[in-house]
Design a protein around this motif. Structure first.
Motif, PDB file in Angstrom:
ATOM      1  N   THR A 238      38.596  13.655  37.724  1.00 50.01           N
ATOM      2  CA  THR A 238      40.110  13.591  38.870  1.00 50.01           C
ATOM      3  C   THR A 238      39.745  14.822  39.759  1.00 50.01           C
ATOM      4  O   THR A 238      39.168  16.385  39.741  1.00 50.01           O
ATOM      5  CB  THR A 238      41.384  14.080  38.070  1.00 50.01           C
ATOM      6  N   GLU A 239      39.969  14.737  40.668  1.00 48.54           N
ATOM      7  CA  GLU A 239      40.454  16.226  41.638  1.00 48.54           C
ATOM      8  C   GLU A 239      40.933  17.575  40.810  1.00 48.54           C
ATOM      9  O   GLU A 239      40.788  18.811  41.509  1.00 48.54           O
ATOM     10  CB  GLU A 239      41.419  15.621  42.656  1.00 48.54           C
ATOM     11  N   ALA A 240      42.213  17.309  40.961  1.00 51.84           N
ATOM     12  CA  ALA A 240      43.429  18.241  40.000  1.00 51.84           C
ATOM     13  C   ALA A 240      42.210  18.786  38.758  1.00 51.84           C
ATOM     14  O   ALA A 240      42.045  20.179  39.292  1.00 51.84           O
ATOM     15  CB  ALA A 240      44.491  17.380  39.082  1.00 51.84           C
ATOM     16  N   GLU A 241      41.421  18.228  38.050  1.00 51.55           N
ATOM     17  CA  GLU A 241      40.306  18.963  37.026  1.00 51.55           C
ATOM     18  C   GLU A 241      39.381  19.815  38.181  1.00 51.55           C
ATOM     19  O   GLU A 241      39.246  20.884  37.437  1.00 51.55           O
ATOM     20  CB  GLU A 241      39.887  17.790  36.023  1.00 51.55           C
ATOM     21  N   PHE A 242      39.428  19.394  39.172  1.00 54.78           N
ATOM     22  CA  PHE A 242      37.728  20.277  39.467  1.00 54.78           C
ATOM     23  C   PHE A 242      38.772  21.362  40.474  1.00 54.78           C
ATOM     24  O   PHE A 242      37.555  22.299  40.143  1.00 54.78           O
ATOM     25  CB  PHE A 242      37.247  18.689  40.952  1.00 54.78           C
ATOM     26  N   VAL A 243      39.300  21.448  40.639  1.00 59.52           N
ATOM     27  CA  VAL A 243      40.103  22.231  41.412  1.00 59.52           C
ATOM     28  C   VAL A 243      40.949  22.999  40.871  1.00 59.52           C
ATOM     29  O   VAL A 243      40.836  24.456  41.031  1.00 59.52           O
ATOM     30  CB  VAL A 243      41.263  22.039  42.557  1.00 59.52           C
ATOM     31  N   ALA A 244      41.501  23.038  39.748  1.00 60.93           N
ATOM     32  CA  ALA A 244      41.868  23.858  38.470  1.00 60.93           C
ATOM     33  C   ALA A 244      40.077  24.645  37.676  1.00 60.93           C
ATOM     34  O   ALA A 244      40.523  25.656  37.558  1.00 60.93           O
ATOM     35  CB  ALA A 244      42.658  22.830  37.135  1.00 60.93           C
ATOM     36  N   LEU A 245      38.980  23.357  37.750  1.00 54.86           N
ATOM     37  CA  LEU A 245      38.056  24.272  37.484  1.00 54.86           C
ATOM     38  C   LEU A 245      37.513  25.671  38.763  1.00 54.86           C
ATOM     39  O   LEU A 245      36.823  26.570  37.590  1.00 54.86           O
ATOM     40  CB  LEU A 245      36.893  23.360  37.184  1.00 54.86           C
ATOM     41  N   ARG A 246      37.418  24.759  39.636  1.00 57.86           N
ATOM     42  CA  ARG A 246      36.297  25.585  40.804  1.00 57.86           C
ATOM     43  C   ARG A 246      37.331  26.579  41.238  1.00 57.86           C
ATOM     44  O   ARG A 246      37.109  27.649  41.028  1.00 57.86           O
ATOM     45  CB  ARG A 246      36.748  24.981  41.526  1.00 57.86           C
ATOM     46  N   GLU A 247      38.158  27.223  41.389  1.00 59.15           N
ATOM     47  CA  GLU A 247      39.560  28.298  41.376  1.00 59.15           C
ATOM     48  C   GLU A 247      39.705  29.025  40.427  1.00 59.15           C
ATOM     49  O   GLU A 247      39.021  30.229  40.208  1.00 59.15           O
ATOM     50  CB  GLU A 247      40.602  27.602  41.575  1.00 59.15           C
ATOM     51  N   ALA A 248      39.430  28.363  38.700  1.00 57.56           N
ATOM     52  CA  ALA A 248      39.288  29.806  37.741  1.00 57.56           C
ATOM     53  C   ALA A 248      37.836  29.654  38.133  1.00 57.56           C
ATOM     54  O   ALA A 248      37.780  31.419  37.741  1.00 57.56           O
ATOM     55  CB  ALA A 248      39.684  28.596  36.238  1.00 57.56           C
ATOM     56  N   ARG A 249      37.372  29.333  38.255  1.00 56.62           N
ATOM     57  CA  ARG A 249      35.210  29.869  38.051  1.00 56.62           C
ATOM     58  C   ARG A 249      35.379  31.074  39.349  1.00 56.62           C
ATOM     59  O   ARG A 249      34.843  31.935  38.729  1.00 56.62           O
ATOM     60  CB  ARG A 249      34.560  28.699  38.033  1.00 56.62           C
ATOM     61  N   ASP A 250      35.752  30.388  40.366  1.00 57.94           N
ATOM     62  CA  ASP A 250      35.756  31.278  41.151  1.00 57.94           C
ATOM     63  C   ASP A 250      36.061  32.726  41.505  1.00 57.94           C
ATOM     64  O   ASP A 250      35.772  34.171  41.732  1.00 57.94           O
ATOM     65  CB  ASP A 250      36.453  30.487  43.231  1.00 57.94           C
ATOM     66  N   LYS A 251      37.341  33.394  40.484  1.00 57.91           N
ATOM     67  CA  LYS A 251      38.066  34.663  40.024  1.00 57.91           C
ATOM     68  C   LYS A 251      37.175  35.559  39.001  1.00 57.91           C
ATOM     69  O   LYS A 251      37.682  36.057  39.751  1.00 57.91           O
ATOM     70  CB  LYS A 251      39.451  34.181  39.712  1.00 57.91           C
ATOM     71  N   THR A 252      36.434  35.090  38.719  1.00 57.06           N
ATOM     72  CA  THR A 252      35.136  35.772  38.020  1.00 57.06           C
ATOM     73  C   THR A 252      34.485  35.883  38.410  1.00 57.06           C
ATOM     74  O   THR A 252      33.091  36.685  38.088  1.00 57.06           O
ATOM     75  CB  THR A 252      34.499  34.777  36.400  1.00 57.06           C
ATOM     76  N   LEU A 253      34.342  35.545  39.384  1.00 58.51           N
ATOM     77  CA  LEU A 253      32.393  35.846  40.817  1.00 58.51           C
ATOM     78  C   LEU A 253      32.718  36.604  41.991  1.00 58.51           C
ATOM     79  O   LEU A 253      33.739  36.578  42.492  1.00 58.51           O
ATOM     80  CB  LEU A 253      31.859  34.854  41.455  1.00 58.51           C
ATOM     81  N   PRO A 254      31.498  37.205  41.605  1.00 57.27           N
ATOM     82  CA  PRO A 254      31.665  39.053  42.900  1.00 57.27           C
ATOM     83  C   PRO A 254      31.146  37.812  43.875  1.00 57.27           C
ATOM     84  O   PRO A 254      30.742  37.139  44.052  1.00 57.27           O
ATOM     85  CB  PRO A 254      30.525  39.815  42.232  1.00 57.27           C
ATOM     86  N   MET A 255      31.620  39.038  45.004  1.00 58.26           N
ATOM     87  CA  MET A 255      31.589  38.366  46.296  1.00 58.26           C
ATOM     88  C   MET A 255      29.683  38.231  46.433  1.00 58.26           C
ATOM     89  O   MET A 255      29.107  39.766  45.821  1.00 58.26           O
ATOM     90  CB  MET A 255      31.658  39.395  47.724  1.00 58.26           C
ATOM     91  N   PRO A 256      28.576  37.602  47.459  1.00 56.67           N
ATOM     92  CA  PRO A 256      27.819  37.611  47.021  1.00 56.67           C
ATOM     93  C   PRO A 256      27.735  39.154  48.382  1.00 56.67           C
ATOM     94  O   PRO A 256      28.026  39.266  48.908  1.00 56.67           O
ATOM     95  CB  PRO A 256      27.564  36.270  48.966  1.00 56.67           C
ATOM     96  N   ARG A 257      25.920  39.937  47.568  1.00 54.23           N
ATOM     97  CA  ARG A 257      26.038  41.311  47.880  1.00 54.23           C
ATOM     98  C   ARG A 257      25.394  41.427  49.637  1.00 54.23           C
ATOM     99  O   ARG A 257      26.330  42.480  49.865  1.00 54.23           O
ATOM    100  CB  ARG A 257      24.686  41.853  47.095  1.00 54.23           C
ATOM    101  N   LEU A 258      25.212  39.857  50.520  1.00 51.52           N
ATOM    102  CA  LEU A 258      24.698  39.858  51.591  1.00 51.52           C
ATOM    103  C   LEU A 258      26.093  39.722  52.514  1.00 51.52           C
ATOM    104  O   LEU A 258      25.960  38.799  53.448  1.00 51.52           O
ATOM    105  CB  LEU A 258      24.071  39.379  52.066  1.00 51.52           C
ATOM    106  N   ILE A 259      27.484  38.698  52.224  1.00 53.94           N
ATOM    107  CA  ILE A 259      28.266  37.965  52.739  1.00 53.94           C
ATOM    108  C   ILE A 259      28.403  39.460  54.301  1.00 53.94           C
ATOM    109  O   ILE A 259      28.419  38.713  55.036  1.00 53.94           O
ATOM    110  CB  ILE A 259      29.564  38.335  52.069  1.00 53.94           C
TER     111      ILE A 259
END
Length: 290
Positions: A238-259
Motif C-alpha cells: 500500500t501507499e502508506a506501507e511504502f511511504v513508511a518504509l521509504r522514509e525510514a530507510r532514507d533516514k539511515t542513508l548518507p548524502m551522495p558523496r558528489l551531490i
C-alpha cells in the motif's frame, strides 16, 4: 502500427564508480538514436574531469553508423556530472530534460547563493512536459512526469521500453531515495504507480545498479517483474506501507558523496563553471548546507 508495439534497440553502458547506466536508444528503421543520461567522468579527490564514458558512447554511434538525434537527461543527477553539454558541443545534437527543471534550479540557486544564475531552463534546447510526444527517428517518445526522487524527474516511454531513472531499481534493490531537497516519498509512490500501469511486458531500464551481493550489474526488468518481486513496491504493497518504509530507510542513508559537486553542474545543463581570471574552473558548495 501501435506505438507501444515498437521495439527500440537499447544498449546500456555501465559506469561502475557511480553505479550509473547510460543508454543509447536506436530506431532500427532510420538508424537514428538518442543518448539518455550520459556521464561526465569526475574524480573528486583530484578534481579531474575526463570524457571516457561520453567518448565510448560516441564511438559506439560511429562504429554502428548511427545518427545522433537527441541527448536526454531524465533528471538533474546528484551522484555524477551530466555529459550532455560535452556531447552537444561534440555533435551539435539538441539536449532535453523535463520542464520542471526550473523548480530544481530555483531551489538550488538559493542553496548555492547564486543570484545571477538563470533559473529558466534556457540551458537546454527542449523542456518536455508531461504527456508530450516527440520522436527518435520514426519512434514516438512519450514523456511521463515522474517526481519524487527529484522535483523534475521524467520517464521516457519509447515503444515497449521505458527509461525510469531513479524511481525503481532492479527488483532486488527496491526503489530510489526521496529525501533530497524537493523529494517526496508520496510523490515517488504516485510516479511508480504510473509506471506500473504500463503493459506488463514493458521493458524497464533503470538509472542505477549497485550490484547487491556482488552480483553482475543488471539494468533491464519488466513491469510484470517489478509488480511481482520488487522488494519495496510488489503488489499488494500500500501507499502508506511504502511511504513508511521509504522514509525510514532514507533516514539511515548518507548524502551522495558528489551531490554538492554535481547539482551545480547538472542544474546548468552539464556545463562546468566558467574559468576564472587564472584560467581555472572552481566548484562552490555550502558548508552545512544540507
Amino acid at each position: 502500427m501501435d506505438a507501444s508495439l515498437a521495439k527500440p534497440q537499447v544498449t546500456g553502458f555501465y559506469d561502475k564508480p557511480t553505479g550509473s547506466i547510460q543508454y543509447i536508444v536506436t530506431d532500427s528503421a532510420t538508424r537514428r538514436c538518442a543518448i539518455i543520461d550520459p556521464v561526465l567522468d569526475f574524480d573528486e579527490k583530484s578534481g579531474a574531469t575526463s570524457t571516457g564514458n561520453a567518448d565510448a558512447l560516441l564511438d559506439f554511434i560511429a562504429e554502428n553508423g548511427l545518427e545522433l538525434e537527441w541527448i536526454l537527461d531524465t533528471h538533474p543527477h546528484a551522484d555524477h556530472f551530466s555529459a550532455a553539454d560535452y556531447l552537444k558541443r561534440k555533435t551539435g545534437a539538441p539536449v532535453g530534460i523535463g520542464e520542471r527543471i526550473v523548480d530544481v534550479q530555483a531551489l538550488w540557486k538559493a542553496i548555492y547563493n547564486w543570484p545571477d544564475f538563470r533559473a529558466d531552463g534556457s540551458q537546454w534546447d527542449r523542456l518536455f512536459a508531461d504527456g508530450e510526444i516527440f520522436h527518435i527517428g520514426s519512434l514516438p517518445v512519450t514523456v511521463l512526469f515522474s517526481p519524487g526522487h527529484t522535483l523534475a524527474s521524467i520517464t521516457y516511454v519509447i515503444g515497449d521500453a521505458a527509461f525510469i531513472h531513479d524511481t525503481m531499481f532492479m527488483p532486488d534493490s527496491g526503489t530510489a531515495r526521496a529525501d533530497f531537497p524537493g523529494g517526496s516519498a508520496v510523490r515517488l509512490w504516485q510516479s511508480i504507480q504510473r509506471i506500473l500501469a504500463l503493459p506488463g511486458e514493458t521493458r524497464l531500464f533503470v538509472g542505477h545498479d549497485y550490484q547487491p551481493g556482488g552480483r553482475e550489474a543488471r539494468w533491464e526488468t519488466t513491469v510484470a517483474e517489478q509488480k511481482r518481486s520488487n522488494s519495496h513496491v510488489h503488489v499488494p504493497t500500500t501507499e502508506a506501507e511504502f511511504v513508511a518504509l521509504r522514509e525510514a530507510r532514507d533516514k539511515t542513508l548518507p548524502m551522495p558523496r558528489l551531490i554538492l559537486h554535481a547539482l551545480q553542474v547538472n542544474m546548468n545543463g552539464g556545463r562546468l563553471p566558467e574559468p576564472e581570471a587564472n584560467g581555472k574552473r572552481y566548484l562552490k558548495f555550502p558548508l552545512n548546507g544540507l
